[in-house]
Design an enzyme around this catalytic site. Sequence first.
Site, PDB file in Angstrom:
ATOM      1  N   LYS A  14       0.811  -1.399  -0.054  1.00 34.70           N
ATOM      2  CA  LYS A  14       0.076   0.044  -0.158  1.00 34.70           C
ATOM      3  C   LYS A  14       0.948   1.374   0.002  1.00 34.70           C
ATOM      4  O   LYS A  14       0.862   2.122  -0.795  1.00 34.70           O
ATOM      5  CB  LYS A  14      -0.939  -0.037   1.031  1.00 34.70           C
ATOM      6  CG  LYS A  14      -1.920  -1.122   1.334  1.00 34.70           C
ATOM      7  CD  LYS A  14      -2.826  -1.174   2.431  1.00 34.70           C
ATOM      8  CE  LYS A  14      -2.309  -1.154   3.741  1.00 34.70           C
ATOM      9  NZ  LYS A  14      -1.719  -2.284   4.043  1.00 34.70           N
ATOM     10  N   ARG A  89     -10.185   0.561   8.104  1.00 33.19           N
ATOM     11  CA  ARG A  89      -9.700  -0.752   8.441  1.00 33.19           C
ATOM     12  C   ARG A  89     -10.705  -1.353   9.190  1.00 33.19           C
ATOM     13  O   ARG A  89     -10.443  -2.697   9.477  1.00 33.19           O
ATOM     14  CB  ARG A  89      -8.454  -0.432   9.488  1.00 33.19           C
ATOM     15  CG  ARG A  89      -7.427  -0.620   8.811  1.00 33.19           C
ATOM     16  CD  ARG A  89      -6.195  -0.592  10.126  1.00 33.19           C
ATOM     17  NE  ARG A  89      -5.211  -1.247   9.656  1.00 33.19           N
ATOM     18  CZ  ARG A  89      -4.080  -1.030   9.145  1.00 33.19           C
ATOM     19  NH1 ARG A  89      -3.918   0.229   8.697  1.00 33.19           N
ATOM     20  NH2 ARG A  89      -2.989  -1.635   8.846  1.00 33.19           N
ATOM     21  N   ARG A 128      11.664  -6.650   5.975  1.00 28.97           N
ATOM     22  CA  ARG A 128      11.833  -4.934   6.291  1.00 28.97           C
ATOM     23  C   ARG A 128      12.190  -4.922   7.686  1.00 28.97           C
ATOM     24  O   ARG A 128      12.844  -4.103   8.043  1.00 28.97           O
ATOM     25  CB  ARG A 128      10.336  -4.628   5.903  1.00 28.97           C
ATOM     26  CG  ARG A 128      10.586  -2.878   6.121  1.00 28.97           C
ATOM     27  CD  ARG A 128       9.079  -2.496   5.993  1.00 28.97           C
ATOM     28  NE  ARG A 128       7.992  -2.669   6.520  1.00 28.97           N
ATOM     29  CZ  ARG A 128       6.972  -2.714   6.392  1.00 28.97           C
ATOM     30  NH1 ARG A 128       6.517  -1.917   5.385  1.00 28.97           N
ATOM     31  NH2 ARG A 128       5.921  -3.306   7.345  1.00 28.97           N
ATOM     32  N   ARG A 134      10.449  -0.857  13.043  1.00 27.44           N
ATOM     33  CA  ARG A 134       9.181  -0.816  13.312  1.00 27.44           C
ATOM     34  C   ARG A 134       8.658  -1.738  14.486  1.00 27.44           C
ATOM     35  O   ARG A 134       9.085  -3.063  14.381  1.00 27.44           O
ATOM     36  CB  ARG A 134       8.379  -1.220  11.934  1.00 27.44           C
ATOM     37  CG  ARG A 134       7.915   0.290  11.257  1.00 27.44           C
ATOM     38  CD  ARG A 134       7.038  -0.163  10.000  1.00 27.44           C
ATOM     39  NE  ARG A 134       5.796  -0.725  10.138  1.00 27.44           N
ATOM     40  CZ  ARG A 134       4.954  -0.639   9.124  1.00 27.44           C
ATOM     41  NH1 ARG A 134       5.035  -0.144   8.250  1.00 27.44           N
ATOM     42  NH2 ARG A 134       3.693  -1.549   9.502  1.00 27.44           N
ATOM     43  N   ARG A 145      -1.340  -9.255  13.115  1.00 27.49           N
ATOM     44  CA  ARG A 145      -1.544  -8.263  12.287  1.00 27.49           C
ATOM     45  C   ARG A 145      -2.668  -9.036  11.175  1.00 27.49           C
ATOM     46  O   ARG A 145      -3.551  -8.483  10.738  1.00 27.49           O
ATOM     47  CB  ARG A 145      -0.420  -7.545  11.587  1.00 27.49           C
ATOM     48  CG  ARG A 145       0.148  -6.543  12.536  1.00 27.49           C
ATOM     49  CD  ARG A 145       1.689  -6.288  12.096  1.00 27.49           C
ATOM     50  NE  ARG A 145       1.534  -5.507  10.850  1.00 27.49           N
ATOM     51  CZ  ARG A 145       2.733  -5.165  10.169  1.00 27.49           C
ATOM     52  NH1 ARG A 145       3.831  -5.646  10.410  1.00 27.49           N
ATOM     53  NH2 ARG A 145       2.596  -4.391   9.189  1.00 27.49           N
TER      54      ARG A 145
HETATM   55  P1  AP5 Z   1       4.666  -1.651   2.067  1.00 28.48           P
HETATM   56  O1  AP5 Z   1       4.501  -0.813   0.697  1.00 28.48           O
HETATM   57  O2  AP5 Z   1       5.034  -0.981   3.155  1.00 28.48           O
HETATM   58  O3  AP5 Z   1       3.172  -2.292   2.151  1.00 28.48           O
HETATM   59  P2  AP5 Z   1       1.862  -1.757   3.243  1.00 28.48           P
HETATM   60  O4  AP5 Z   1       0.722  -2.576   2.649  1.00 28.48           O
HETATM   61  O5  AP5 Z   1       1.916  -0.362   3.135  1.00 28.48           O
HETATM   62  O6  AP5 Z   1       2.457  -2.540   4.570  1.00 28.48           O
HETATM   63  P3  AP5 Z   1       2.561  -1.901   6.016  1.00 28.48           P
HETATM   64  O7  AP5 Z   1       3.256  -3.052   6.890  1.00 28.48           O
HETATM   65  O8  AP5 Z   1       2.694  -0.727   6.053  1.00 28.48           O
HETATM   66  O9  AP5 Z   1       0.966  -2.365   6.407  1.00 28.48           O
HETATM   67  P4  AP5 Z   1       0.238  -2.237   7.633  1.00 28.48           P
HETATM   68  O10 AP5 Z   1      -1.408  -2.024   6.804  1.00 28.48           O
HETATM   69  O11 AP5 Z   1       0.171  -3.444   8.510  1.00 28.48           O
HETATM   70  O12 AP5 Z   1       0.529  -1.038   8.126  1.00 28.48           O
HETATM   71  P5  AP5 Z   1       0.181   0.366   8.769  1.00 28.48           P
HETATM   72  O13 AP5 Z   1       1.169   1.267   8.636  1.00 28.48           O
HETATM   73  O14 AP5 Z   1      -1.024   0.835   7.772  1.00 28.48           O
HETATM   74  O15 AP5 Z   1       5.350  -2.900   1.323  1.00 28.48           O
HETATM   75  C1  AP5 Z   1       6.020  -3.834   2.371  1.00 28.48           C
HETATM   76  C2  AP5 Z   1       7.392  -4.209   2.269  1.00 28.48           C
HETATM   77  O16 AP5 Z   1       7.183  -4.957   1.003  1.00 28.48           O
HETATM   78  C3  AP5 Z   1       8.329  -3.070   1.894  1.00 28.48           C
HETATM   79  O17 AP5 Z   1       9.409  -3.442   2.581  1.00 28.48           O
HETATM   80  C4  AP5 Z   1       8.516  -2.988   0.436  1.00 28.48           C
HETATM   81  O18 AP5 Z   1       9.622  -2.295   0.225  1.00 28.48           O
HETATM   82  C5  AP5 Z   1       8.180  -4.351  -0.137  1.00 28.48           C
HETATM   83  N1  AP5 Z   1       7.642  -4.433  -1.351  1.00 28.48           N
HETATM   84  C6  AP5 Z   1       6.493  -3.595  -1.882  1.00 28.48           C
HETATM   85  N2  AP5 Z   1       6.096  -3.656  -3.025  1.00 28.48           N
HETATM   86  C7  AP5 Z   1       6.738  -5.049  -3.491  1.00 28.48           C
HETATM   87  C8  AP5 Z   1       6.856  -5.708  -4.470  1.00 28.48           C
HETATM   88  N3  AP5 Z   1       5.883  -5.764  -5.575  1.00 28.48           N
HETATM   89  N4  AP5 Z   1       7.484  -6.855  -4.769  1.00 28.48           N
HETATM   90  C9  AP5 Z   1       8.373  -7.169  -3.449  1.00 28.48           C
HETATM   91  N5  AP5 Z   1       8.258  -6.532  -2.421  1.00 28.48           N
HETATM   92  C10 AP5 Z   1       7.545  -5.503  -2.462  1.00 28.48           C
HETATM   93  O19 AP5 Z   1      -0.453   0.275  10.189  1.00 28.48           O
HETATM   94  C11 AP5 Z   1       0.450  -0.204  11.112  1.00 28.48           C
HETATM   95  C12 AP5 Z   1      -0.421  -0.422  12.457  1.00 28.48           C
HETATM   96  O20 AP5 Z   1      -0.825   1.041  12.991  1.00 28.48           O
HETATM   97  C13 AP5 Z   1      -1.470  -1.359  12.438  1.00 28.48           C
HETATM   98  O21 AP5 Z   1      -1.366  -2.587  12.632  1.00 28.48           O
HETATM   99  C14 AP5 Z   1      -2.588  -0.324  13.415  1.00 28.48           C
HETATM  100  O22 AP5 Z   1      -2.349  -0.895  14.818  1.00 28.48           O
HETATM  101  C15 AP5 Z   1      -2.135   0.934  13.476  1.00 28.48           C
HETATM  102  N6  AP5 Z   1      -3.177   1.659  12.389  1.00 28.48           N
HETATM  103  C16 AP5 Z   1      -2.798   2.317  11.137  1.00 28.48           C
HETATM  104  N7  AP5 Z   1      -4.069   2.656  10.679  1.00 28.48           N
HETATM  105  C17 AP5 Z   1      -4.979   2.447  11.538  1.00 28.48           C
HETATM  106  C18 AP5 Z   1      -6.501   2.533  11.375  1.00 28.48           C
HETATM  107  N8  AP5 Z   1      -6.873   3.347  10.214  1.00 28.48           N
HETATM  108  N9  AP5 Z   1      -7.139   2.021  12.490  1.00 28.48           N
HETATM  109  C19 AP5 Z   1      -6.630   1.597  13.262  1.00 28.48           C
HETATM  110  N10 AP5 Z   1      -5.372   1.309  13.475  1.00 28.48           N
HETATM  111  C20 AP5 Z   1      -4.522   1.866  12.601  1.00 28.48           C
HETATM  112 MG    MG Z   2       2.251   0.925   4.940  1.00 29.33          MG
END
Ligand code: AP5
Ligand code: MG
Length: 191
Positions: A14, A89, A128, A134, A145
């Site tokens: 994402k 979410r 990562r 993180r 997660r």
């Molecule tokens: P990346 O682009 O970082 O993927 P992502 O989907 O953004 O992954 P996240 O780990 O950020 O997802 P998440 O939803 O758990 O985290 P968030 O920060 O939203 O890519 C991942 C890895 O793969 C990277 O190393 C990248 O380089 C690699 N990659 C990408 N594309 C690739 C490809 N095509 N091929 C190979 N490698 C690739 O949330 C974190 C926490 O915050 C949640 O668990 C929760 O506790 C809280 N939170 C956030 N938002 C909310 C909300 N709205 N409500 C409640 N809690 C929330």
């Molecule tokens: Mg992300």
Amino acid sequence: MLNIVIFGAPGSGKGTQSTKISEKYALEHISTGDMLRAEIKANTEFGKKANSYISKGYLIPDEVMIDKLDDLMKKKNGVKGFIFDGFPRTIAQGKALDEMLEKYDEKVTVVLSLEVEEDELVDRILKRGEISGRSDDNRETVEARLNVYHNQTEPLKNYYSEQFKLVRIPGQGTIDEVFESISTVLDRIIG
Ligand code: AP5
Ligand code: MG
């Protein structure tokens, strides 16, 4: 306005794709995860509290996140559109987003759902984790997660497909291949 929800499991790409979309289409990238990590880094009271959820892989309560998103959107007046990354979410957040956009006479244009297999998600996140610092990039938390994603977040796919807004994007090619699929969809919408 073009209001995109980029949707997918943890590690589905994402954040990576949002950066590319926001550059190409001049849209405002709103990432709730990045916002929370900035608070953690700044060591604010809110950040400390948020990290107690994040490090376990749990979601921050809806009311708190909905207020935060409302604040973020208010600060971004006059933009061409938004990419919502990590929000909504839960169904409650999805409904809240619809209401927030309605205040500006806007709606969600399209939901891009990045489809990636579970093994690949875990591999990406653990890789990562070697460098990210993180608190949630480790094996125990990844499992939590993914469970939270399936139980609380995935039902949104139905919510959006009933509105004919969900577009599934194969998320397992290279970063550029995934972006190519996304661009094809967005170019068709823009016309
Ligand atoms: P990346 O682009 O970082 O993927 P992502 O989907 O953004 O992954 P996240 O780990 O950020 O997802 P998440 O939803 O758990 O985290 P968030 O920060 O939203 O890519 C991942 C890895 O793969 C990277 O190393 C990248 O380089 C690699 N990659 C990408 N594309 C690739 C490809 N095509 N091929 C190979 N490698 C690739 O949330 C974190 C926490 O915050 C949640 O668990 C929760 O506790 C809280 N939170 C956030 N938002 C909310 C909300 N709205 N409500 C409640 N809690 C929330
Ligand atoms: Mg992300």
